[in-house]
Design a protein around this motif. Structure first.
Motif, short mmCIF file in Angstrom:
data_model
loop_
_atom_site.label_atom_id
_atom_site.label_comp_id
_atom_site.label_asym_id
_atom_site.label_seq_id
_atom_site.Cartn_x
_atom_site.Cartn_y
_atom_site.Cartn_z
N VAL A 161 0.86 -1.19 0.00
CA VAL A 161 0.00 0.00 0.00
C VAL A 161 0.89 1.24 0.00
N SER A 169 -8.96 4.44 -0.77
CA SER A 169 -9.66 3.22 -0.35
C SER A 169 -8.69 2.08 -0.07
N LYS A 170 -7.48 2.15 -0.64
CA LYS A 170 -6.51 1.08 -0.45
C LYS A 170 -5.27 1.54 0.33
N TYR A 172 -2.78 4.50 2.57
CA TYR A 172 -2.83 5.27 3.80
C TYR A 172 -3.11 6.73 3.47
N HIS A 173 -3.85 7.38 4.33
CA HIS A 173 -4.19 8.79 4.11
C HIS A 173 -3.76 9.59 5.32
N THR A 221 -5.17 7.21 8.31
CA THR A 221 -6.26 6.26 8.16
C THR A 221 -5.91 5.26 7.07
N HIS A 222 -6.52 4.09 7.17
CA HIS A 222 -6.39 3.05 6.15
C HIS A 222 -7.77 2.50 5.88
N ARG A 223 -8.23 2.66 4.64
CA ARG A 223 -9.59 2.27 4.26
C ARG A 223 -10.62 2.95 5.16
N ASN A 224 -10.37 4.25 5.37
CA ASN A 224 -11.26 5.11 6.14
C ASN A 224 -11.34 4.72 7.62
N GLN A 225 -10.39 3.95 8.10
CA GLN A 225 -10.34 3.60 9.51
C GLN A 225 -9.11 4.26 10.14
#
Length: 298
Positions: A161, A169-170, A172-173, A221-225
């Protein structure tokens, strides 16, 4: 006949999956902010941790470092004082630094007739460390000055990733939020937000008086988590004029002491002068009397 072929095909697919394994499916990803304590699980743990071995790799294809062997800590490594083995064969790391990121592998080895045999499969744990640093030292932070905060996620290069915005969606943010938990965006004219490198996001702003003890938080976050976050607290240094303001106070006290001493000392000095003058007058009169007596006797 067709049904038999389909069953054969499914059987081959199932057999192929067993032979190739499911590497990466059960891999654990642990996120921690710098300075925290982390617990790395060993998914294939055995009841007896005396057979446990933990290896570490910071980069892909780099030489693995043996942290724990046979349930015992390797004291030759620099970070051994921050490491410990849990009762469930997990690896515990205290006071995590950015240099602790990487791939950790848990294994179990037994010895039979002098030969070592691995029990079970490798358990992989990817440790991701989130850090925040400031472009200015604490003594340089004051109202009107510009401060730049850099937030970076340190990760093993082969996790599959990335931190690109196009893959929220995949991947890190990374993003910044203020003390109220509101996400900061480039639309706010007070803040300048940029991504100068891989998995790095920078926040630049000009400090105000009310920014003293204000917190800015960087989150990933990762996949919005939400995985983890780290906070940077701004503490504005004392004003330069506040230190000099103390000086007149001491100067005033010194002047008052001098004046008070002069007020009390002046009468004493005058009285001493009068006493000395009287004594001098008496000596002069006695001297004149002695002269007169000597003249009469002659």
């Amino acid at each position: 006949m067709a049904d038999e072929c389909n069953l054969c095909l499914l059987g081959l697919i199932f057999l192929f999956s067993l032979l190739t394994g499911t590497s990466g499916v059960d891999d654990a990803h642990v996120f921690i902010s710098s300075g925290g304590n982390v617990h790395l699980p060993c998914n294939n743990a055995l009841p007896d941790c005396k057979s446990t071995t933990w290896n570490y790799e910071r980069f892909r294809h780099s030489s693995a470092v043996e942290l724990i062997a046979g349930g015992k800590l390797n004291e030759d490594i620099e970070s051994h004082e921050r490491l410990s083995l849990g009762s469930d064969c997990s690896l515990n790391i205290r006071n995590v630094t950015k240099g602790d990121y990487g791939l950790y592998t848990c294994q179990h080895w037994t010895s039979v007739n002098g030969q070592h045999h691995q029990q079970g499969t490798d358990a992989h744990v990817y440790l991701h460390v989130l850090c925040v640093s400031s472009s200015s030292s604490q003594t340089e932070i004051s109202p009107g000055s510009s401060v730049s905060l850099s937030c970076q996620l340190y990760s093993y290069s082969d996790t599959g990733v990335s931190c690109h915005d196009s893959g929220l969606s995949k991947g890190y943010h990374l993003f910044w939020v203020n003390q109220a938990g509101v996400k900061l965006t480039i639309s706010d004219s007070r803040y300048q937000i940029s991504a100068p490198g891989h998995c790095i996001i920078t926040l630049t702003t000009t400090l105000l008086n009310e920014d003293d003890n204000r917190e800015w938080r960087c989150a990933v976050t990762h996949r919005n988590q939400l995985k983890t976050s780290v906070t940077y607290t701004v503490r504005i240094s004392a004003h330069a004029d506040s230190a000099t303001a103390v000086i007149p106070v001491h100067t005033t006290k010194s002047i008052v002491i001098i004046v008070e001493f002069a007020v009390f000392a002046a009468p004493t000095v005058i009285l001493l002068q009068i006493i000395c003058a009287r004594r001098a007058g008496r000596k002069d009169s006695q001297h004149r009397e002695e002269i007169v007596m000597n003249t009469v006797l002659e």
